[in-house]
Design an enzyme around this catalytic site. Sequence first.
Site, PDB file in Angstrom:
ATOM      1  CD  GLN A 245      -3.075  -0.816   0.138  1.00  0.00           C
ATOM      2  OE1 GLN A 245      -3.197   0.275  -0.420  1.00  0.00           O
ATOM      3  NE2 GLN A 245      -3.851  -1.853  -0.143  1.00  0.00           N
ATOM      4  CD  GLU A 292      -0.970 -12.256  -4.633  1.00  0.00           C
ATOM      5  OE1 GLU A 292      -0.531 -12.106  -5.784  1.00  0.00           O
ATOM      6  OE2 GLU A 292      -1.851 -11.543  -4.126  1.00  0.00           O
ATOM      7  CB  CYS A 366      -6.741   0.515  -6.270  1.00  0.00           C
ATOM      8  SG  CYS A 366      -6.407  -0.782  -7.493  1.00  0.00           S
TER       9      CYS A 366
END
Length: 416
Positions: A245, A292, A366
């Site tokens: 981030q 992931e 985002c």
Amino acid sequence: MNEILSVVRLGQRGDGIAEAPGGDVFVPYALPGETVRAVRDGDRGQIVEIITPADSRVAAICPLFTRCGGCAAQHMSEGLYREWKRRQVVTALARAGVEAPVAEIVDAHGAGRRRVTFHARREGLGMLVGFMAARSHDLIAVPACPVLAPGLARAPAAAQLLANRLGGSNKPLDIQLTASEAGLDVDIRGHGPAGDKLRLSLTEAAERLDLARLSMHGEIIVERRPPQQRMGKAMVAPAAGGFLQATAQGEETIAGLVLAALPKVKRVADLFAGCGPFSFRLAERAQVHAVESDKAAILALTRGAAMTQGLKPIAAEIRDLFRRPLLEHELNAFDAVVLDPPRAGAEAQVRRLAGSKSGTVVYVSCDVGSFARDAAILIAGGYALEGVTPIDQFRYSAHIELVGVFRRAKKTELKT
């Protein structure tokens, strides 16, 4: 040819928009309520003179503003700036037909951005290092940047020295620098494989600059200290060049909203988990299944978990959720699902979620456009969007992030 334009509103990128007989004209750095003289080229205008400035115009904090392309909104007052960013979320949801309360924007700039990418390329006899100029591929040297965290104060000089060492290749470079608790973590891209001689030179440069770690294309050249980041109780060294981030405050803010939405859960799936910024915090109260696609990120997560006491079990899985999303029967094993996909969103995974029985979905996004699209899919599948919180960790840019909380309505028996 110069035209006098009256600016009526702001566009998504922060341009002032003037209504003209031939259609809207987008004028960078103009504000609503201003009258400007501009050179017009089709639907674009360039300010020549601000005839009547708006009350919402303020002085920029950086002398490079309007020349450097990194910031779009240093000229906006706080009130206008916050309204403009929140409006992006409201508009994107409305266009997708999604109704939900949108909270006031949360300032998550904190101490500043802990990650920055400098571009470098040969100019004459030397290497020019800096940011892209506004709306251009030209480079502009940036000796200092006021939106960066204090840990990146040495970043411009470090990027220049490294670019000089790599200048012989004549290739354009991207030099990403991240502030960690152990110092600068640097990843260089664009050069290609490094031979033994170059590795020796870069290792010496890392010593001279006192870097924590130096890598090229994610391959570690030298790691002098683990470039650790704190994530809840855990200390994690993210993968070289891996995602993080933008600000430490941003990560804390987003994680806080995720946790607040899940006060009583036993099993959580953390999808697009990265190196674990949410997984570690969630594991303080629930079992976590972290998924992931990036093997290096999962390795960083599992190493961090192995070194951290006081956490519930974290299971880690390497899986491409775009090609192999978790299926309904897999999702049904979890009380809640957290997902933080890249800008493209998570349409394939969301379609599976829409058919699952998972009670809560917390979606960190985002990109407001892909979020709105995916939100509509979840709502059509029986979820209600409880609310959306916009988060601003890219101060002065047009970028906005958000957290949306979806709840599946509980079935109630009909009374007879």
